[in-house]
Write a protein that holds these residues in place. Structure first.
Motif, PDB file in Angstrom:
ATOM      1  N   ALA A  67       0.824  -1.208   0.000  1.00  0.00           N
ATOM      2  CA  ALA A  67       0.000   0.000   0.000  1.00  0.00           C
ATOM      3  C   ALA A  67       0.859   1.260   0.000  1.00  0.00           C
ATOM      4  O   ALA A  67       1.889   1.336   0.674  1.00  0.00           O
ATOM      5  CB  ALA A  67      -0.922  -0.002   1.214  1.00  0.00           C
ATOM      6  N   ASP A  68       0.418   2.246  -0.788  1.00  0.00           N
ATOM      7  CA  ASP A  68       1.054   3.556  -0.799  1.00  0.00           C
ATOM      8  C   ASP A  68       0.346   4.464   0.210  1.00  0.00           C
ATOM      9  O   ASP A  68      -0.630   4.085   0.839  1.00  0.00           O
ATOM     10  CB  ASP A  68       0.978   4.157  -2.199  1.00  0.00           C
ATOM     11  N   GLY A  69       0.839   5.654   0.339  1.00  0.00           N
ATOM     12  CA  GLY A  69       0.221   6.598   1.265  1.00  0.00           C
ATOM     13  C   GLY A  69       1.139   6.917   2.421  1.00  0.00           C
ATOM     14  O   GLY A  69       1.962   6.084   2.836  1.00  0.00           O
ATOM     15  N   ASP A  70       1.006   8.127   2.950  1.00  0.00           N
ATOM     16  CA  ASP A  70       1.906   8.593   4.002  1.00  0.00           C
ATOM     17  C   ASP A  70       1.811   7.780   5.283  1.00  0.00           C
ATOM     18  O   ASP A  70       2.765   7.737   6.067  1.00  0.00           O
ATOM     19  CB  ASP A  70       1.616  10.067   4.315  1.00  0.00           C
ATOM     20  N   ASP A  71       0.650   7.148   5.509  1.00  0.00           N
ATOM     21  CA  ASP A  71       0.468   6.391   6.744  1.00  0.00           C
ATOM     22  C   ASP A  71       0.665   4.887   6.546  1.00  0.00           C
ATOM     23  O   ASP A  71       0.334   4.089   7.422  1.00  0.00           O
ATOM     24  CB  ASP A  71      -0.928   6.642   7.320  1.00  0.00           C
ATOM     25  N   SER A  72       1.228   4.478   5.405  1.00  0.00           N
ATOM     26  CA  SER A  72       1.423   3.054   5.120  1.00  0.00           C
ATOM     27  C   SER A  72       2.677   2.522   5.807  1.00  0.00           C
ATOM     28  O   SER A  72       3.573   3.291   6.187  1.00  0.00           O
ATOM     29  CB  SER A  72       1.533   2.816   3.614  1.00  0.00           C
ATOM     30  N   ILE A  73       2.743   1.207   5.939  1.00  0.00           N
ATOM     31  CA  ILE A  73       3.928   0.570   6.510  1.00  0.00           C
ATOM     32  C   ILE A  73       5.145   0.838   5.637  1.00  0.00           C
ATOM     33  O   ILE A  73       6.237   1.135   6.128  1.00  0.00           O
ATOM     34  CB  ILE A  73       3.705  -0.943   6.662  1.00  0.00           C
ATOM     35  N   MET A  74       4.958   0.717   4.322  1.00  0.00           N
ATOM     36  CA  MET A  74       6.073   0.929   3.400  1.00  0.00           C
ATOM     37  C   MET A  74       6.605   2.353   3.491  1.00  0.00           C
ATOM     38  O   MET A  74       7.829   2.579   3.423  1.00  0.00           O
ATOM     39  CB  MET A  74       5.642   0.618   1.972  1.00  0.00           C
ATOM     40  N   ALA A  75       5.704   3.337   3.649  1.00  0.00           N
ATOM     41  CA  ALA A  75       6.150   4.730   3.760  1.00  0.00           C
ATOM     42  C   ALA A  75       7.063   4.915   4.968  1.00  0.00           C
ATOM     43  O   ALA A  75       8.087   5.612   4.891  1.00  0.00           O
ATOM     44  CB  ALA A  75       4.941   5.657   3.848  1.00  0.00           C
ATOM     45  N   SER A  76       6.713   4.283   6.078  1.00  0.00           N
ATOM     46  CA  SER A  76       7.552   4.385   7.284  1.00  0.00           C
ATOM     47  C   SER A  76       8.915   3.747   7.046  1.00  0.00           C
ATOM     48  O   SER A  76       9.952   4.307   7.429  1.00  0.00           O
ATOM     49  CB  SER A  76       6.847   3.703   8.459  1.00  0.00           C
ATOM     50  N   ALA A  77       8.907   2.552   6.412  1.00  0.00           N
ATOM     51  CA  ALA A  77      10.170   1.861   6.142  1.00  0.00           C
ATOM     52  C   ALA A  77      11.056   2.680   5.206  1.00  0.00           C
ATOM     53  O   ALA A  77      12.275   2.800   5.414  1.00  0.00           O
ATOM     54  CB  ALA A  77       9.884   0.486   5.548  1.00  0.00           C
ATOM     55  N   LEU A  78      10.444   3.271   4.176  1.00  0.00           N
ATOM     56  CA  LEU A  78      11.223   4.072   3.224  1.00  0.00           C
ATOM     57  C   LEU A  78      11.766   5.340   3.869  1.00  0.00           C
ATOM     58  O   LEU A  78      12.869   5.786   3.530  1.00  0.00           O
ATOM     59  CB  LEU A  78      10.352   4.413   2.012  1.00  0.00           C
ATOM     60  N   GLU A  79      11.016   5.910   4.784  1.00  0.00           N
ATOM     61  CA  GLU A  79      11.498   7.101   5.482  1.00  0.00           C
ATOM     62  C   GLU A  79      12.709   6.756   6.347  1.00  0.00           C
ATOM     63  O   GLU A  79      13.699   7.512   6.377  1.00  0.00           O
ATOM     64  CB  GLU A  79      10.378   7.694   6.344  1.00  0.00           C
ATOM     65  N   TRP A  80      12.644   5.611   7.041  1.00  0.00           N
ATOM     66  CA  TRP A  80      13.804   5.173   7.828  1.00  0.00           C
ATOM     67  C   TRP A  80      15.011   4.919   6.921  1.00  0.00           C
ATOM     68  O   TRP A  80      16.142   5.232   7.277  1.00  0.00           O
ATOM     69  CB  TRP A  80      13.454   3.907   8.606  1.00  0.00           C
ATOM     70  N   LYS A  81      14.738   4.362   5.745  1.00  0.00           N
ATOM     71  CA  LYS A  81      15.836   4.105   4.794  1.00  0.00           C
ATOM     72  C   LYS A  81      16.439   5.426   4.317  1.00  0.00           C
ATOM     73  O   LYS A  81      17.671   5.569   4.206  1.00  0.00           O
ATOM     74  CB  LYS A  81      15.320   3.291   3.610  1.00  0.00           C
TER      75      LYS A  81
END
Length: 252
Positions: free
Chosen positions: A30-44
């Motif tokens: 899932a995309d979106g600012d509140d998605s799990i992937m968004a959090s992981a990409l921000e940490w990256k």
């Protein structure tokens, strides 16, 4: 929260753990600012995470969706000579069955590929059936064969080794030495594969050996009525082709 990881400084490999069912795949992608992937990409982006991957016990079709999303750096999955465990009999996305095409596609996308449990889930090869041991022959141990098949036939990078005895780890290290001498080892490995395939054809018939697990609906599809048909037929194959009763019983 990142606070609990702060003492580590950063994480080399952040894994989405056991992404298997349809809804889990949807959440992971899932995309979106509140998605799990968004959090992981921000940490990256912040350097807190170096690589993002996933592990799975899903169908080959769902695994292919995750791989082809091109959102992950690595994948942890099952691909073994004697069958792909949870993904056996399920569509691979390219007309076949099992996880081999998933492995190939991941390698094409330059992903890291980790083979989960080729020794245990790949057939309890620390306690091989007599039929399997005879077919593998004197030049390789069954454990060495499982590792070399992962590295040399499938091209996978890493294997897990859950050893029941110290010798099990020793046999994996012996496989590493054989892997370093590919010119000598490859003909031995190919000979083992030919003999094992011949055993399967002799006991199951050539047509079933080649096509018996094609076009089987997964347990999640309406046609299967919730029954793991591919998984059950994989257990049948292990027992009847290779005499792997204990391995089939453990996986059933």
């Amino acid at each position: 929260s990142w606070e609990i990881f702060e003492p580590l400084g950063y994480i080399d490999l952040l894994s989405f753990w056991v992404v298997s069912k349809d809804d889990q795949v949807e959440r992971a992608l899932a995309d979106g600012d509140d998605s799990i992937m968004a959090s992981a990409l921000e940490w990256k982006k912040q350097g807190k995470v170096k690589h993002i991957g996933f592990s799975t016990h899903g169908s080959a079709e769902n695994i292919m969706k995750l791989i082809e999303s091109n959102k992950f750096d690595y994948v942890n999955l099952h691909y073994h000579f004697f069958g792909c465990y949870h993904a056996e009999g399920t569509p691979d996305g390219h007309g076949g069955h099992g996880n081999l095409q998933c492995v190939k596609r991941a390698l094409e996308l330059d992903m890291g590929v980790f083979n989960i449990s080729p020794i245990d889930k790949g057939g309890r090869l620390y306690q091989p059936s007599s039929r399997v041991a005879r077919a593998i022959g004197p030049d390789l141990t069954p454990i060495a064969f499982a590792n070399l098949h992962s590295w040399m036939t499938a091209g996978m990078h890493t294997v897990s080794v859950g050893f029941a005895r110290p010798e099990d780890l020793t046999e994996t290290l012996e496989a590493v030495n054989l892997f370093m001498n590919k010119e000598k080892t490859l003909p031995i490995l190919e000979g083992v594969i030919r003999r094992l395939n011949k055993v399967s054809e002799d006991h199951l018939g050539k047509e079933w050996h080649e096509r018996g697990l094609l076009n089987i609906p997964s347990a999640l599809e309406r046609e299967s009525n919730g029954i793991g048909l591919g998984h059950t037929l994989w257990c049948y194959n292990m027992m009847h082709a290779y005499g792997m009763y204990d391995a089939a019983k453990a996986r059933y």
